[in-house]
Design a protein around this motif. Structure first.
Motif, mmCIF file in Angstrom:
data_model
loop_
_atom_site.group_PDB
_atom_site.id
_atom_site.type_symbol
_atom_site.label_atom_id
_atom_site.label_comp_id
_atom_site.label_asym_id
_atom_site.label_seq_id
_atom_site.Cartn_x
_atom_site.Cartn_y
_atom_site.Cartn_z
ATOM 1 N N ASP A 129 0.818 -1.217 0.000
ATOM 2 C CA ASP A 129 0.000 0.000 0.000
ATOM 3 C C ASP A 129 0.847 1.260 0.000
ATOM 4 N N GLY A 130 2.085 1.130 0.457
ATOM 5 C CA GLY A 130 2.964 2.296 0.499
ATOM 6 C C GLY A 130 3.329 2.836 -0.872
ATOM 7 N N PHE A 131 3.042 2.068 -1.936
ATOM 8 C CA PHE A 131 3.355 2.513 -3.291
ATOM 9 C C PHE A 131 2.127 3.076 -4.004
ATOM 10 N N ALA A 132 1.008 3.130 -3.288
ATOM 11 C CA ALA A 132 -0.245 3.575 -3.904
ATOM 12 C C ALA A 132 -0.518 5.044 -3.613
ATOM 13 N N ASP A 133 0.518 5.829 -3.429
ATOM 14 C CA ASP A 133 0.353 7.255 -3.154
ATOM 15 C C ASP A 133 0.760 8.103 -4.359
ATOM 16 N N ALA A 134 2.008 8.036 -4.726
ATOM 17 C CA ALA A 134 2.511 8.861 -5.830
ATOM 18 C C ALA A 134 2.105 8.264 -7.174
ATOM 19 N N THR A 135 1.675 9.124 -8.091
ATOM 20 C CA THR A 135 1.284 8.688 -9.424
ATOM 21 C C THR A 135 2.087 9.449 -10.477
ATOM 22 N N GLU A 136 2.014 8.946 -11.696
ATOM 23 C CA GLU A 136 2.669 9.614 -12.823
ATOM 24 C C GLU A 136 1.773 9.517 -14.045
ATOM 25 N N ASP A 137 1.861 10.507 -14.920
ATOM 26 C CA ASP A 137 1.065 10.532 -16.145
ATOM 27 C C ASP A 137 1.890 9.975 -17.294
ATOM 28 N N ILE A 138 1.277 9.063 -18.044
ATOM 29 C CA ILE A 138 1.941 8.410 -19.163
ATOM 30 C C ILE A 138 1.239 8.813 -20.454
ATOM 31 N N PRO A 139 1.944 9.412 -21.413
ATOM 32 C CA PRO A 139 1.300 9.789 -22.678
ATOM 33 C C PRO A 139 0.892 8.560 -23.486
ATOM 34 N N THR A 154 -2.916 7.472 -16.111
ATOM 35 C CA THR A 154 -2.233 7.599 -14.825
ATOM 36 C C THR A 154 -1.926 6.217 -14.249
ATOM 37 N N ARG A 155 -0.753 6.079 -13.699
ATOM 38 C CA ARG A 155 -0.380 4.861 -12.994
ATOM 39 C C ARG A 155 0.453 5.261 -11.783
ATOM 40 N N TYR A 156 0.665 4.298 -10.884
ATOM 41 C CA TYR A 156 1.517 4.565 -9.732
ATOM 42 C C TYR A 156 2.970 4.701 -10.183
ATOM 43 N N ALA A 157 3.669 5.618 -9.540
ATOM 44 C CA ALA A 157 5.029 5.949 -9.970
ATOM 45 C C ALA A 157 6.036 4.850 -9.675
ATOM 46 N N ASP A 158 5.697 3.927 -8.802
ATOM 47 C CA ASP A 158 6.594 2.831 -8.476
ATOM 48 C C ASP A 158 5.753 1.625 -8.082
ATOM 49 N N ALA A 159 6.396 0.499 -7.898
ATOM 50 C CA ALA A 159 5.696 -0.732 -7.541
ATOM 51 C C ALA A 159 6.513 -1.488 -6.498
ATOM 52 N N PRO A 160 5.879 -2.352 -5.721
ATOM 53 C CA PRO A 160 6.618 -3.134 -4.726
ATOM 54 C C PRO A 160 7.408 -4.263 -5.381
ATOM 55 N N GLN A 161 8.412 -4.732 -4.678
ATOM 56 C CA GLN A 161 9.179 -5.886 -5.142
ATOM 57 C C GLN A 161 9.414 -6.821 -3.967
ATOM 58 N N LEU A 162 9.078 -8.078 -4.159
ATOM 59 C CA LEU A 162 9.201 -9.099 -3.118
ATOM 60 C C LEU A 162 10.284 -10.093 -3.518
ATOM 61 N N TRP A 163 11.148 -10.441 -2.563
ATOM 62 C CA TRP A 163 12.232 -11.395 -2.798
ATOM 63 C C TRP A 163 12.062 -12.605 -1.888
ATOM 64 N N VAL A 164 12.255 -13.796 -2.448
ATOM 65 C CA VAL A 164 12.312 -15.043 -1.686
ATOM 66 C C VAL A 164 13.599 -15.764 -2.080
ATOM 67 N N PRO A 165 14.038 -16.753 -1.309
ATOM 68 C CA PRO A 165 15.340 -17.361 -1.601
ATOM 69 C C PRO A 165 15.402 -18.189 -2.875
ATOM 70 N N ASN A 166 14.333 -18.923 -3.208
ATOM 71 C CA ASN A 166 14.416 -19.910 -4.281
ATOM 72 C C ASN A 166 13.038 -20.153 -4.892
ATOM 73 N N ASP A 182 8.382 -0.759 -16.052
ATOM 74 C CA ASP A 182 7.195 0.052 -16.334
ATOM 75 C C ASP A 182 5.971 -0.847 -16.518
ATOM 76 N N SER A 183 6.154 -1.967 -17.184
ATOM 77 C CA SER A 183 5.042 -2.918 -17.339
ATOM 78 C C SER A 183 4.607 -3.476 -15.990
ATOM 79 N N ASP A 184 5.576 -3.734 -15.118
ATOM 80 C CA ASP A 184 5.238 -4.201 -13.775
ATOM 81 C C ASP A 184 4.446 -3.148 -13.007
ATOM 82 N N LYS A 185 4.815 -1.882 -13.183
ATOM 83 C CA LYS A 185 4.064 -0.809 -12.522
ATOM 84 C C LYS A 185 2.622 -0.758 -13.038
#
Length: 472
Positions: free
Chosen positions: A90-100, A109-121, A278-281
């Motif tokens: 939810d912390g990434f659902a604040d800032a947005t950016e406009d995409i032509p 409009t989309r969110y300016a960033d997205a979360p990333q989750l890491w696991v070992p394997n 960008d596609s992930d965002k």
């Protein structure tokens, strides 16, 4: 295994050090990722035992199920994990950016960033997929209620696990595959699946890898010997020291996860990595808005048409990802040169102002001659692309032996990427003396096949049943 990877493994055996199989980083490494090290109880289907989670390398949060067969404890574990994960995404659902879009005529409009989750394997991804499936349909009221955060956790875990199936996506990454994408060791693929050994090969070499072969497992399954000697007695007597024992077991993996990201950040990032992020965002934005609007959880299984559409998307993503990696990385492209799908040469002749007036209207069609010492396995009429000019097509007109033994002259006709006038824009046509790489690979968009409406499919694929005519 490719030819160059096999060679790199042989060199790793000879030198005792892992060998690079990429010159750039092919994935996005977030500045603020969340690391999750899950641990499951052996012999139980997706029964969580513990997890280390957090976004600060120095402050992992330990979640423990002291009695993995206790339903209430398991859902309390899920609720606490939900608090951590949902707060992070939810912390990434604040800032947005406009995409032509529409050639700059409109914006979205989309969110300016997205979360990333890491696991070992990869096993960690499978654990999250199963845990998400077992929690996203739970109800917070009724006969068997669960804490309020559990269903939302299931939806987000399913979202991340599903995204991990898309080639090139970086929303959910596992450390083993991320390292294996960039380095080759002198051991088997099965041995590379152990994060500690793989990382030791890369950081210090084979001798260091041997020293950690019998170290703590990276999960999600525990070691049977550890289960019998340590874990089972602690669980049976509900020992208060169980959390600390599990913390000591998992901390080495936690540390290796952050070292993995540090190692990857040292590599220069590939040019097309940002495009994939960008596609992930976009994907994150769509799902976060779906959740915010009260949308339904992901279905238990896709219908026939939805499954076919998803398969098309995955195939398209896999093809596009392979091309992008090759265009970003000369070492990856070398595999295609060995297979005859690419060659390098020098431009010896160029006619940048050539006009083709054989059609209804004249069009700009420059021609260039490329001399190469590599074997050319393309036929006249084949369309080629240069990674340095991905929007330009080069049609093979002819391939002829050059005056020097072992070399060939390839005559090419160019189209696209030169502007809309009958005069090529400066620099758009390769000049004499320029070194050029040409390949049959292309980033060109491929339209998906048309799929029927679910109601129009046969009953075996979800459509209406065919009713027989009643007997007269």
């Amino acid at each position: 295994m490719s030819t160059l990877t096999a060679l790199a493994r042989a060199q790793a055996v000879a030198s005792g050090r892992a060998q690079p199989i990429a010159t750039v980083r092919h994935l996005h490494v977030h500045d603020h990722p969340m690391v999750l090290v899950p641990l499951a109880m052996a012999g139980e289907a997706n029964a969580p035992l513990a997890a280390l989670a957090g976004t600060d390398p120095a402050k992992p949060e330990l979640l423990v199920v002291t009695q993995p067969r206790d339903r209430n404890e398991r859902f309390a574990f899920a609720d606490r994990l939900a608090q951590l994960l949902v707060a992070y995404v939810d912390g990434f659902a604040d800032a947005t950016e406009d995409i032509p879009i529409d050639r700059g005529k409109d914006v979205r409009t989309r969110y300016a960033d997205a979360p990333q989750l890491w696991v070992p394997n990869p096993g960690g991804i499978d654990f999250l997929r199963l845990f998400g499936r077992s929690t996203r349909f739970r109800t917070v009221d009724g006969e068997h209620p669960v804490p309020a955060g559990v269903p939302m956790l299931g939806r987000w875990l399913t979202f991340f696990a599903t995204s991990a199936e898309v080639p090139g996506s970086a929303l959910l990454l596992n450390a083993v595959q991320a390292l294996g994408l960039h380095w080759a060791t002198g051991q088997s693929g099965a041995e590379d699946a152990q994060l500690g050994v793989l990382l030791a090969w890369i950081e210090s070499g084979a001798e260091a890898a041997r020293e950690v072969e019998n170290g703590p497992v990276a999960g999600p399954d525990t070691d049977p010997d550890f289960d019998n000697r340590v874990l089972a007695p602690l669980i049976e007597r509900n020992a208060p020291e169980l959390p600390e024992v599990l913390r000591e077991l998992m901390l080495p993996t936690w540390d290796r996860m952050w070292r993995t990201m540090t190692l990857l950040r040292r590599l220069p990032v590939g040019e097309r990595v940002a495009t994939r992020w960008d596609s992930d965002k976009d994907v994150y934005t769509a799902f976060a808005q779906h959740v915010a609007e009260g949308g339904a959880p992901q279905p238990r299984r896709d219908g026939a048409v939805a499954a076919a559409a998803r398969l098309q998307r995955l195939e398209s993503a896999a093809s596009r990802y392979a091309v992008q990696r090759a265009f970003d990385d000369p070492l990856v492209l070398a595999e295609y040169r060995l297979a005859g799908a690419a060659f390098a040469g020098t431009v010896t002749l160029a006619a940048p102002d050539r006009i083709d007036d054989s059609g209804k209207r004249p069009v700009l069609r420059p021609r260039i001659m490329v001399r190469t010492a590599e074997v050319v396995r393309v036929e006249p009429g084949t369309s080629l692309t240069s990674p340095s000019r991905p929007g330009q097509k080069a049609r093979v007109v002819s391939v002829a032996p050059a005056g020097v033994a072992g070399e060939s002259d390839v005559l090419l006709e160019l189209s696209g990427g030169m502007g809309r006038k009958l005069v090529a824009e400066p620099g758009s046509v390769p000049a004499v003396g320029e070194r050029l790489m040409l390949t049959t690979l292309s980033e060109e968009f491929r339209r998906s096949g048309a799929l029927p409406d679910p109601a129009e499919t046969p009953w075996t694929h979800g459509g209406p049943p065919v009713l027989a005519e009643p007997p007269l």
